[in-house]
Design an enzyme around this catalytic site. Structure first.
Site, PDB file in Angstrom:
ATOM      1  N   LYS A 157       0.979   3.477   7.026  1.00  5.44           N
ATOM      2  CA  LYS A 157       0.728   4.556   6.221  1.00  5.44           C
ATOM      3  C   LYS A 157       0.985   5.942   6.608  1.00  5.44           C
ATOM      4  O   LYS A 157       1.554   6.236   7.347  1.00  5.44           O
ATOM      5  CB  LYS A 157      -1.004   4.516   6.501  1.00  5.44           C
ATOM      6  CG  LYS A 157      -1.877   3.283   6.379  1.00  5.44           C
ATOM      7  CD  LYS A 157      -1.960   3.080   4.819  1.00  5.44           C
ATOM      8  CE  LYS A 157      -2.881   1.816   4.325  1.00  5.44           C
ATOM      9  NZ  LYS A 157      -2.409   0.523   4.785  1.00  5.44           N
ATOM     10  N   SER A 216       1.018  -1.147  -0.093  1.00 11.49           N
ATOM     11  CA  SER A 216       0.031   0.002  -0.061  1.00 11.49           C
ATOM     12  C   SER A 216       0.741   1.359  -0.116  1.00 11.49           C
ATOM     13  O   SER A 216       0.300   2.410  -0.029  1.00 11.49           O
ATOM     14  CB  SER A 216      -0.928   0.014   1.181  1.00 11.49           C
ATOM     15  OG  SER A 216      -0.160  -0.020   2.490  1.00 11.49           O
TER      16      SER A 216
END
Lengths: 218, 218
Positions: B175, B138
């Site tokens: 993230k 991601s």
DNA sequence: TTGACAGGTGTACATCTGTTCACTAATTTA
DNA sequence: TAAATTAGTGAACAGATGTACACCTGTCAA
């Protein structure tokens, strides 16, 4: 203290280092003798004894090829462009190269701006490895950003797909290696850049393979 | 092609590598025999012959200690994490977390699968830092790939734009942090994924900030 | 059940390799 | 100017080291 090394001793130490890097094992006394045109093994033994006494070399008695260059020996050799440990007390440190001056051997002391600690899993052979600070963004799709530090294993060959460090016209570059139809192509990992086709006349040197990447976000 | 290495051959190759790193020169057949409790030099010679045939090792005939591990040999050994000392008392080592079990504190010993050596420049405070193996893709546009190891400084706050490690419903994720209108949003760096909006009811914990990234390409 | 393979044993021997000794010449240092 | 140091020579020899051969046991696949 005049525990210094003579020119001849330094030549012999350098030969031991180069022989080890090229062959993967140290030379015998007769290998050294043959290289220097010395006809007597005792002549070589005398030099080795001095290098041991001065702590540039260690050797195991009555054991063949049992030569090992000491930290101090490597420091002396680093002045010759042969280097391993930048910091004698840190086995995980590699010399860190920043700006590479054209015309000098890449490991020349002028190119070394410090050292960096890396995990041993990134290393092939630590004495044959160095770290290089990346300039430019040609490899961002391979997760290598400007300012990253790549760990490089010195080798003059590569396989297709390897990320390599090469020198073209004096400039050091990091690219993906492709050899196709007997031609070398250096592939960027960024759409902004074109592949570099190495022509026959190119001033091209393959320096090594990238074996690790580190990035500081502090 | 079944040109594979047997367990015993791998053990011997590993011993050759370790011996070389510890001593600065390769072992003799008798050194190898003594280590493995093999009473016959021919027993060792048989293994070395196989390693040469399979291109994990190269050797010079009729020459003592003339063993050299090939590129392929080093690749095999890298799967073993062939390493120098990765010990807890190593000032450059951090605990490496792999799979993080839900319900346990993140630094629980069950989560720690080893250690990794990092450069001190990546550290805020070593005692408040750990390393984490990345799962998932991601964050690839931030140059963080699956399998990379991130260095994390434990903290329960972050600034906009920081790359953070957080735990959501027991899952650990990496993230980019964004706090907007009193709401926390975790941004991926890959078009394939949607931002994660942390609602009031979310089981969310900010674990720390990423201060470094390392990637092994061996 | 048999053959191939892995993993050895034991022995002999050839060659590699380091050590030792007595010695020399040139250079450097005190 | 003499002593110390450097840099070897030549020869002999001891020990380290790799190679070669005939052989064995256990495991596994055909």
């Amino acid at each position: 203290m005049k525990q210094e090394i003579t020119d001849r001793q330094k030549e012999i130490l350098q030969f031991i280092a180069e022989f080890g890097q090229e062959n993967g094992y140290p030379p015998s006394l007769r290998d050294i003798a043959a290289h220097f045109g010395i006809s007597s093994t005792n002549g070589v033994a005398g030099h080795l004894e001095k290098l041991v006494t001065k702590n540039f070399l260690s050797k195991e008695s009555n054991s063949s090829r049992a030569l090992s260059i000491t930290e101090k020996g490597w420091l002396v050799l680093s002045d010759e462009g042969l280097t391993s440990e930048k910091e004698a007390d840190n086995p995980f440190a590699l010399p860190l190269l920043g700006r590479v001056a054209a015309g000098f051997p890449i490991m020349h002391y002028d190119n070394i701006e410090g050292s960096v600690v890396v995990d041993p899993s990134m290393l092939r052979e630590r004495k044959d490895s160095f770290a290089l600070k990346v300039k430019g963004d040609s490899m961002i799709n391979a997760g290598i950003f400007e300012g990253d530090i790549v760990v490089v294993h010195k080798q003059i060959f590569a396989s297709n797909g390897d990320i390599v460090v090469a020198q073209i016209d004096g400039e050091v570059t990091v690219k993906t290696y492709l050899r196709k139809n007997n031609q070398i192509i250096l592939l960027p990992a960024n759409e902004k850049y074109e592949p570099i086709v190495i022509s026959q006349n190119s001033n091209f040197t393959l320096i090594g393979k990238v074996t690790g990447v580190t990035r500081c976000l502090n």
